[in-house]
Design a protein around this motif. Structure first.
Motif, PDB file in Angstrom:
ATOM      1  N   GLY A 152       0.731  -1.411   0.038  1.00 44.34           N
ATOM      2  CA  GLY A 152       0.129  -0.183   0.032  1.00 44.34           C
ATOM      3  C   GLY A 152       0.858   1.297  -0.122  1.00 44.34           C
ATOM      4  N   ASP A 153       2.057   1.159   0.388  1.00 43.83           N
ATOM      5  CA  ASP A 153       3.289   2.304   0.362  1.00 43.83           C
ATOM      6  C   ASP A 153       3.209   2.769  -1.002  1.00 43.83           C
ATOM      7  OD1 ASP A 153       3.345   2.345   3.057  1.00 43.83           O
ATOM      8  OD2 ASP A 153       5.334   1.598   3.067  1.00 43.83           O
ATOM      9  N   PRO A 154       3.358   4.092  -1.441  1.00 41.55           N
ATOM     10  CA  PRO A 154       3.580   4.457  -2.735  1.00 41.55           C
ATOM     11  C   PRO A 154       5.014   3.976  -3.162  1.00 41.55           C
ATOM     12  CG  PRO A 154       3.791   6.239  -1.220  1.00 41.55           C
ATOM     13  CD  PRO A 154       3.101   5.308  -0.462  1.00 41.55           C
ATOM     14  N   CYS A 155       4.938   3.745  -4.473  1.00 36.98           N
ATOM     15  CA  CYS A 155       6.312   3.277  -5.195  1.00 36.98           C
ATOM     16  C   CYS A 155       7.088   4.456  -5.913  1.00 36.98           C
ATOM     17  CB  CYS A 155       6.087   2.039  -5.946  1.00 36.98           C
ATOM     18  SG  CYS A 155       7.759   1.593  -6.802  1.00 36.98           S
ATOM     19  N   THR A 156       8.301   4.874  -5.618  1.00 35.47           N
ATOM     20  CA  THR A 156       8.914   6.196  -6.290  1.00 35.47           C
ATOM     21  C   THR A 156      10.060   5.548  -6.811  1.00 35.47           C
ATOM     22  OG1 THR A 156      10.063   6.418  -4.330  1.00 35.47           O
ATOM     23  CG2 THR A 156       8.038   7.679  -4.552  1.00 35.47           C
ATOM     24  N   GLY A 157      10.229   4.155  -7.153  1.00 36.27           N
ATOM     25  CA  GLY A 157      11.470   3.696  -7.986  1.00 36.27           C
ATOM     26  C   GLY A 157      11.612   2.308  -7.473  1.00 36.27           C
ATOM     27  N   PHE A 158      12.815   1.692  -7.836  1.00 32.74           N
ATOM     28  CA  PHE A 158      13.018   0.354  -7.638  1.00 32.74           C
ATOM     29  C   PHE A 158      14.240  -0.116  -6.778  1.00 32.74           C
ATOM     30  CE2 PHE A 158      15.141   0.685 -11.499  1.00 32.74           C
ATOM     31  CZ  PHE A 158      16.291  -0.258 -11.529  1.00 32.74           C
ATOM     32  N   HIS A 159      14.549  -1.221  -6.181  1.00 32.25           N
ATOM     33  CA  HIS A 159      15.538  -1.277  -5.413  1.00 32.25           C
ATOM     34  C   HIS A 159      16.720  -2.361  -6.064  1.00 32.25           C
ATOM     35  CE1 HIS A 159      12.889   0.328  -2.494  1.00 32.25           C
ATOM     36  NE2 HIS A 159      13.796   0.766  -1.752  1.00 32.25           N
ATOM     37  N   ILE A 160      17.722  -2.149  -5.845  1.00 33.17           N
ATOM     38  CA  ILE A 160      18.902  -3.272  -6.224  1.00 33.17           C
ATOM     39  C   ILE A 160      19.644  -3.516  -4.889  1.00 33.17           C
ATOM     40  CG2 ILE A 160      20.859  -3.633  -7.561  1.00 33.17           C
ATOM     41  CD1 ILE A 160      19.900  -1.450  -9.267  1.00 33.17           C
ATOM     42  N   ILE A 161      19.651  -4.823  -4.489  1.00 36.39           N
ATOM     43  CA  ILE A 161      20.417  -5.193  -3.179  1.00 36.39           C
ATOM     44  C   ILE A 161      21.915  -5.210  -3.731  1.00 36.39           C
ATOM     45  CG2 ILE A 161      20.590  -7.023  -1.638  1.00 36.39           C
ATOM     46  CD1 ILE A 161      18.070  -7.838  -2.487  1.00 36.39           C
ATOM     47  N   ILE A 162      22.971  -4.357  -2.924  1.00 42.70           N
ATOM     48  CA  ILE A 162      24.200  -4.406  -2.968  1.00 42.70           C
ATOM     49  C   ILE A 162      24.923  -5.824  -2.270  1.00 42.70           C
ATOM     50  CG2 ILE A 162      26.361  -3.288  -2.653  1.00 42.70           C
ATOM     51  CD1 ILE A 162      24.978  -0.708  -2.461  1.00 42.70           C
ATOM     52  N   CYS A 163      24.354  -5.932  -1.118  1.00 46.71           N
ATOM     53  CA  CYS A 163      24.524  -7.182  -0.087  1.00 46.71           C
ATOM     54  C   CYS A 163      23.675  -7.375   0.733  1.00 46.71           C
ATOM     55  CB  CYS A 163      26.026  -6.901   0.488  1.00 46.71           C
ATOM     56  SG  CYS A 163      26.102  -5.409   1.736  1.00 46.71           S
ATOM     57  N   GLY A 164      23.615  -8.457   1.445  1.00 49.68           N
ATOM     58  CA  GLY A 164      22.295  -8.581   2.264  1.00 49.68           C
ATOM     59  C   GLY A 164      21.319  -9.574   1.750  1.00 49.68           C
ATOM     60  N   GLN A 165      20.150  -9.491   2.474  1.00 47.91           N
ATOM     61  CA  GLN A 165      18.957 -10.318   1.904  1.00 47.91           C
ATOM     62  C   GLN A 165      17.720  -9.476   2.377  1.00 47.91           C
ATOM     63  OE1 GLN A 165      18.132 -14.022   3.971  1.00 47.91           O
ATOM     64  NE2 GLN A 165      19.060 -15.063   2.084  1.00 47.91           N
ATOM     65  N   VAL A 166      16.718  -9.854   1.232  1.00 51.93           N
ATOM     66  CA  VAL A 166      15.334  -9.214   1.537  1.00 51.93           C
ATOM     67  C   VAL A 166      14.528 -10.137   1.221  1.00 51.93           C
ATOM     68  CG1 VAL A 166      14.004  -7.496   0.553  1.00 51.93           C
ATOM     69  CG2 VAL A 166      16.306  -6.820   0.842  1.00 51.93           C
ATOM     70  N   LYS A 167      13.234 -10.053   2.023  1.00 55.64           N
ATOM     71  CA  LYS A 167      12.159 -10.969   1.768  1.00 55.64           C
ATOM     72  C   LYS A 167      11.160 -10.007   1.448  1.00 55.64           C
ATOM     73  CE  LYS A 167       9.753 -11.709   5.743  1.00 55.64           C
ATOM     74  NZ  LYS A 167       9.653 -11.990   7.156  1.00 55.64           N
ATOM     75  N   LEU A 168      10.437 -10.510   0.409  1.00 54.35           N
ATOM     76  CA  LEU A 168       8.982 -10.098  -0.041  1.00 54.35           C
ATOM     77  C   LEU A 168       8.173 -10.774   0.255  1.00 54.35           C
ATOM     78  CD1 LEU A 168      10.136  -8.892  -4.001  1.00 54.35           C
ATOM     79  CD2 LEU A 168      10.485  -7.863  -1.478  1.00 54.35           C
ATOM     80  N   ALA A 169       7.024 -10.139   0.911  1.00 54.83           N
ATOM     81  CA  ALA A 169       5.881 -11.055   1.475  1.00 54.83           C
ATOM     82  C   ALA A 169       4.700 -10.432   1.297  1.00 54.83           C
ATOM     83  CB  ALA A 169       6.215 -11.550   3.069  1.00 54.83           C
ATOM     84  N   LEU A 170       3.352 -11.313   1.344  1.00 56.26           N
ATOM     85  CA  LEU A 170       2.050 -10.840   1.494  1.00 56.26           C
ATOM     86  C   LEU A 170       1.685 -11.172   2.727  1.00 56.26           C
ATOM     87  CD1 LEU A 170       0.788 -12.441  -2.032  1.00 56.26           C
ATOM     88  CD2 LEU A 170       1.172  -9.827  -1.613  1.00 56.26           C
ATOM     89  N   GLN A 171       0.790 -10.306   3.230  1.00 56.67           N
ATOM     90  CA  GLN A 171       0.020 -10.383   4.487  1.00 56.67           C
ATOM     91  C   GLN A 171      -1.274 -10.764   4.306  1.00 56.67           C
ATOM     92  OE1 GLN A 171       1.841 -10.478   7.482  1.00 56.67           O
ATOM     93  NE2 GLN A 171       3.794  -9.953   6.575  1.00 56.67           N
ATOM     94  N   THR A 172      -1.913 -11.752   5.055  1.00 58.89           N
ATOM     95  CA  THR A 172      -3.260 -12.376   5.100  1.00 58.89           C
ATOM     96  C   THR A 172      -4.230 -11.494   5.762  1.00 58.89           C
ATOM     97  OG1 THR A 172      -3.327 -14.073   6.325  1.00 58.89           O
ATOM     98  CG2 THR A 172      -2.631 -14.556   4.253  1.00 58.89           C
ATOM     99  N   PRO A 173      -5.420 -11.216   5.669  1.00 58.16           N
ATOM    100  CA  PRO A 173      -6.197 -10.484   6.724  1.00 58.16           C
ATOM    101  C   PRO A 173      -6.401 -11.314   7.979  1.00 58.16           C
ATOM    102  CG  PRO A 173      -7.418 -10.775   4.834  1.00 58.16           C
ATOM    103  CD  PRO A 173      -6.162 -11.769   4.394  1.00 58.16           C
TER     104      PRO A 173
END
Length: 230
Positions: free
Chosen positions: A50-71
């Motif tokens: 729901g947050d506004p998207c103003t661009g895209f991300h590139i990971i230099i190092c580390g780790q990111v999780k993309l997830a959906l939340q149910t009601p």
């Protein structure tokens, strides 16, 4: 400060990514000027659904999780991404809010590339548009592969496929891998419950195909694991 991540100029990183590799120095400079470097300690939420998207991300190092939340408050992990991966391009082009939540699973450094800079270069260079389309097409192909796995493969086959994806299958024989995230996160990524994922791992261990030591998984034989039908 995220110490394990080496400081790097935005333009230097961008010019080594396939998406930007063929852009000349001037074009890269314009995009780099609109790029921010972000430090995200483990557990940081980069954005929420729901947050506004103003661009895209590139990971230099580390780790990111993309997830959906149910009601009901449960979570479905869509992707676990590491260094060199990007995310958010599709939503950026749709000019829609984010549809997933992004959280750092480890201390992470990222670049945020502003949409305005990307759109400006697309207007200047049609070849850049083709590379963007190719990148998004590869992501779609990957997601279709996930859908096929969820619908046509058993839980055991999904776990085996995931373990093999982390190993050097070209080398064959015995190898050791380390799970890149907590087991409950990986289970959600594979569309399994935590209990089902753990039970499957222990079943493979009982069959003599793997050994388990915390996050480390020893594969006794790549060939036998590949051939196992579950």
């Amino acid at each position: 400060m995220i110490r394990q991540c080496r400081q790097i100029r935005a333009q230097t990183l961008l010019e080594n990514l396939p998406l930007f590799r063929e852009l000349d120095h001037e074009k890269l400079g314009r995009i780099a000027a609109a790029t921010l470097q972000i430090e995200a300690p483990r557990g940081s939420v980069l954005f929420r659904r729901g947050d506004p998207c103003t661009g895209f991300h590139i990971i230099i190092c580390g780790q990111v999780k993309l997830a959906l939340q149910t009601p009901q408050g449960t979570e479905k992990v869509v992707e676990i991404l590491g260094a060199g991966h990007s995310f958010g391009e599709a939503v950026m082009f749709l000019e829609k809010p984010y549809v997933v939540t992004a959280e750092a699973l480890a201390d992470t450094r990222l670049l945020h590339v502003a949409a305005t800079a990307v759109f400006a270069e697309l207007d200047r260079d049609p070849r850049f548009a083709r590379r963007i389309i190719a990148s998004l097409s590869m992501r779609l192909h990957h997601l279709l592969g996930d859908l096929e796995s969820y619908t046509l493969k058993s839980g055991t086959q999904r776990v085996i496929g995931y373990l093999l994806s982390l190993s050097d299958t070209a080398g064959g024989g015995t190898t050791e891998i380390e799970l890149p995230a907590r087991k409950n996160v990986i289970a959600s990524r594979l569309n399994l419950t935590h209990e089902h994922f753990s039970r499957t791992l222990h079943g493979l261990a009982a069959a003599g195909l793997i050994s388990i030591d915390g996050q480390k998984i020893g594969i006794a034989s790549i060939e036998k694991l590949q051939a196992h039908k579950g």
